[in-house]
Design a protein around this motif. Structure first.
Motif, mmCIF file in Angstrom:
data_model
loop_
_atom_site.group_PDB
_atom_site.id
_atom_site.type_symbol
_atom_site.label_atom_id
_atom_site.label_comp_id
_atom_site.label_asym_id
_atom_site.label_seq_id
_atom_site.Cartn_x
_atom_site.Cartn_y
_atom_site.Cartn_z
ATOM 1 N N UNK A 98 -11.772 -12.394 0.878
ATOM 2 C CA UNK A 98 -13.023 -11.755 0.476
ATOM 3 C C UNK A 98 -13.622 -11.002 1.646
ATOM 4 N N UNK A 99 -14.097 -9.793 1.354
ATOM 5 C CA UNK A 99 -14.717 -8.952 2.377
ATOM 6 C C UNK A 99 -16.007 -8.360 1.839
ATOM 7 N N UNK A 100 -16.851 -7.881 2.745
ATOM 8 C CA UNK A 100 -18.116 -7.281 2.337
ATOM 9 C C UNK A 100 -17.968 -5.801 2.009
ATOM 10 N N UNK A 101 -16.798 -5.247 2.256
ATOM 11 C CA UNK A 101 -16.553 -3.862 1.894
ATOM 12 C C UNK A 101 -15.101 -3.682 1.535
ATOM 13 N N UNK A 102 -14.803 -2.652 0.787
ATOM 14 C CA UNK A 102 -13.426 -2.400 0.365
ATOM 15 C C UNK A 102 -12.588 -1.985 1.569
ATOM 16 N N UNK A 108 -10.945 -7.379 8.641
ATOM 17 C CA UNK A 108 -12.249 -7.111 8.041
ATOM 18 C C UNK A 108 -12.568 -8.072 6.890
ATOM 19 N N UNK A 109 -11.679 -8.992 6.605
ATOM 20 C CA UNK A 109 -11.928 -9.989 5.564
ATOM 21 C C UNK A 109 -12.555 -11.231 6.184
ATOM 22 N N UNK A 110 -13.596 -11.709 5.557
ATOM 23 C CA UNK A 110 -14.374 -12.819 6.094
ATOM 24 C C UNK A 110 -13.813 -14.182 5.696
ATOM 25 N N UNK A 111 -13.321 -14.284 4.486
ATOM 26 C CA UNK A 111 -12.928 -15.584 3.939
ATOM 27 C C UNK A 111 -11.516 -15.493 3.379
ATOM 28 N N UNK A 112 -10.779 -16.594 3.544
ATOM 29 C CA UNK A 112 -9.375 -16.624 3.136
ATOM 30 C C UNK A 112 -9.049 -17.910 2.380
#
Length: 122
Positions: A98-102, A108-112
């Motif tokens: 999950x990321x805050x932008x495409x 650039x992904x915050x959560x895995x």
């Protein structure tokens, strides 16, 4: 605390189809862009597909275009990766993120999630 849990991996044969899912909890799912990545043994993790927060925009790596489809259900906090015409080279652990932008960049992904194994036999 945001948690991502993948499911749906397995052992299939060349040409088969498989759908993997990722359920997100602990966060506001519909603000995240979601991505799928994969990592084969001895190789670096690579981008597979990404989808915008509302599902309106998607991007794929060239090797899966026309075979894989990413989608999401914001009511169920779930993102899917439908994989058709699978090939042995698709064998890998598949991760959602999950990321805050495409974006297609893993950093650039915050959560895995923890990953789900997909194995395609020839």
């Amino acid at each position: 605390q945001v948690q991502l849990v993948e499911s749906g991996g397995g052992l299939v044969q060349t040409g088969d189809s498989l759908r993997v899912s990722c359920v997100v909890s602990g966060g506001t799912f519909n603000i995240y862009a979601m991505g799928w990545f994969r990592q084969a043994p001895g190789k670096e993790r690579e981008f597979v597909a990404t989808i915008s927060w509302n599902g309106g925009t998607t991007y794929y790596t060239d090797s899966v275009k026309g075979r894989f489809t990413i989608s999401r259900d914001n009511d169920k906090n779930t993102v899917f990766l439908e994989m058709n015409n699978l090939k042995p080279e698709d064998t890998a652990v598949y991760y959602c993120a999950a990321a805050y932008g495409l974006t297609r960049f893993s950093w650039e992904y915050e959560y895995w999630g923890q990953g789900t194994q997909v194995t395609v036999s020839s």
